[in-house]
Design a protein around this motif. Structure first.
Motif, PDB file in Angstrom:
ATOM      1  N   LEU A 121      23.068  13.147 -12.341  1.00 48.63           N
ATOM      2  CA  LEU A 121      22.193  13.354 -13.498  1.00 48.63           C
ATOM      3  C   LEU A 121      21.042  14.289 -13.143  1.00 48.63           C
ATOM      4  O   LEU A 121      20.359  14.101 -12.141  1.00 48.63           O
ATOM      5  CB  LEU A 121      21.642  12.012 -13.979  1.00 48.63           C
ATOM      6  N   ASN A 166      17.581  15.070 -13.920  1.00 49.77           N
ATOM      7  CA  ASN A 166      16.383  14.566 -14.597  1.00 49.77           C
ATOM      8  C   ASN A 166      15.351  15.669 -14.748  1.00 49.77           C
ATOM      9  O   ASN A 166      15.226  16.536 -13.888  1.00 49.77           O
ATOM     10  CB  ASN A 166      15.777  13.400 -13.800  1.00 49.77           C
ATOM     11  N   GLY A 174      17.520  12.428 -19.245  1.00 45.98           N
ATOM     12  CA  GLY A 174      18.244  13.469 -18.530  1.00 45.98           C
ATOM     13  C   GLY A 174      18.210  14.803 -19.250  1.00 45.98           C
ATOM     14  O   GLY A 174      18.025  14.877 -20.475  1.00 45.98           O
ATOM     15  N   TRP A 202      23.977  17.371 -16.626  1.00 41.57           N
ATOM     16  CA  TRP A 202      24.815  16.706 -15.624  1.00 41.57           C
ATOM     17  C   TRP A 202      25.424  17.729 -14.676  1.00 41.57           C
ATOM     18  O   TRP A 202      25.760  18.840 -15.078  1.00 41.57           O
ATOM     19  CB  TRP A 202      25.951  15.934 -16.298  1.00 41.57           C
TER      20      TRP A 202
END
Length: 397
Positions: A23, A25, A63, A66
């Motif tokens: 993820l 962030n 988030g 990805w």
């Protein structure tokens, strides 16, 4: 060709990405203002300009995207998605071959290498769920990849990203033939009526399949069962099929009663012999204590967050108090199925909630069994929050 943006990752987040954390962030990104358009390909570099990973920009909760690959030169195109889908489906061939189970997950987001995307199978129909506008930008390539790999009757989709703060509801149908609803699917021999075109949820949560099987096969026989936050009554159906004397299903949603009646009916269970109650669970607990009601099994599977007229519930804060109320109306030697799908705390923390509730209730307990996500909900060890399901079946001593 998708536009590519170069992101610089702050030094204290570099090792996280090197170790496989998927993820992206927003706190990890040094040049956050470089993010303009969801669906953009992201190349992640450390502060010394060393390549870390390639991903995509998609806003999903906290988030900002990805990771898709650690190969700087890999192209994110239809063949990329074909490869990911092929691997995922081959890992689930046993589900396709099981005549008693026709509903299962074939692709589980970051666990299968593409965060923000899940695909579920319902007796030849597929439901794709898009969790951000970013992943939705790849819809054409993903649909073409799916068409190439599986023979489907039809495909539906759920858009779980916000437009003006609401779930996007339209017909949900994408391609193929439309299903006749209710569509009857099987899970370990239990039948469920599902509606693939009916909003965000179709009628059964597939991640609880192992728990329902355990309730039916090991724990329900001869018991009076209370199923709280019962939704469409799936746990109640499993208990009734397992030989429960009677089930009581409680949920605040008005439509839960008709939905639960339908699930009993498709399994040829007399719903009139069961109690199906539309009521705030918190109010029901107070009523049960006042009336000195007792149950041999209490199933406690609240949403992570819930709000009614008088109550607000947050699993991370309020689960021990909720469990204390369940303990009060569970008979001696009775069973509690304590469950949470909240991703913000671990199984260890969840067990501490259980311990706290029993200690404050001055009661003892024995853990009989524990469950996390089933095999079709693939997770990855580097992303612990992805393995969100925590279920503890325990006995009140």
């Amino acid at each position: 060709m998708k536009k590519t943006v170069k992101l610089q990752i702050k030094s204290n987040f570099v090792n996280q990405f090197r170790s496989g954390y998927p993820l992206i962030n927003k706190e990890a990104i040094k040049n956050i203002n470089a993010l303009k358009e969801e669906g953009t390909i992201l190349d992640l570099f450390d502060e010394n300009n060393h390549f870390l990973a390639k991903g995509y920009y998609g806003i999903q909760n906290k988030g900002r995207g990805w990771i898709l690959t650690n190969n700087q030169h890999e192209v994110i195109d239809q063949s990329f998605f074909e490869n990911k889908l092929n691997i995922a489906i081959n890992a689930r061939l046993s589900f396709y071959q099981d005549e008693n189970t026709t509903a299962f997950r074939i692709f589980n987001g970051e666990g299968d290498g593409i965060g923000g995307l899940t695909i579920d199978h319902y007796d030849g129909y597929y439901v794709i769920t898009w969790y951000s506008e970013g992943i939705y930008h790849f819809k054409k390539d993903i649909m073409e990849a799916l068409k190439k790999i599986v023979d489907f009757k039809g495909v539906y989709e759920k858009k779980r990203f916000d437009v003006k703060g609401t779930y996007i509801e339209d017909d949900d149908f994408v391609i193929g033939e439309r299903a006749n609803f209710p569509l009857i699917v099987k899970e370990n021999g239990i039948k469920f009526a599902v509606y693939l075109n009916d909003g965000a949820m179709v009628g059964v949560f597939l991640d609880q399949k192992d728990v329902r099987k355990a309730i039916r096969d090991k724990y329900a026989k001869g018991k009076h069962v209370l199923n709280t936050f019962s939704y469409t009554g799936a746990f109640s159906v499993a208990a009734a099929l397992g030989g429960a004397v009677k089930t009581t299903s409680v949920d605040l949603a008005n439509r839960s009663k008709a939905k639960t009646i339908e699930q009993f009916s498709v399994n040829e269970i007399d719903y009139e012999a069961q109690d199906i109650i539309v009521e705030d669970v918190f109010n029901f607990f107070k009523y049960a204590v006042r009336k000195k009601l007792n149950y041999d099994m209490v199933i406690l599977d609240p949403p992570s967050f819930a709000r009614s007229k008088k109550h607000t519930f947050s699993a991370g804060k309020d689960y021990p108090d909720l469990l204390k109320q369940a303990i009060q109306i569970t008979s001696k030697k009775g069973i509690i199925v304590a469950s949470s799908n909240c991703s913000t705390f671990s199984m260890k923390k969840f067990k501490s909630f259980i311990d706290k509730a029993f200690k404050e209730s001055r009661e003892a307990y024995t853990i009989l069994e524990e469950f996390s996500l089933p095999a079709d909900f693939k997770t990855r060890p580097e992303f612990k929050e992805g393995n969100y399901l925590k279920v503890v079946i325990l006995s009140k001593n």
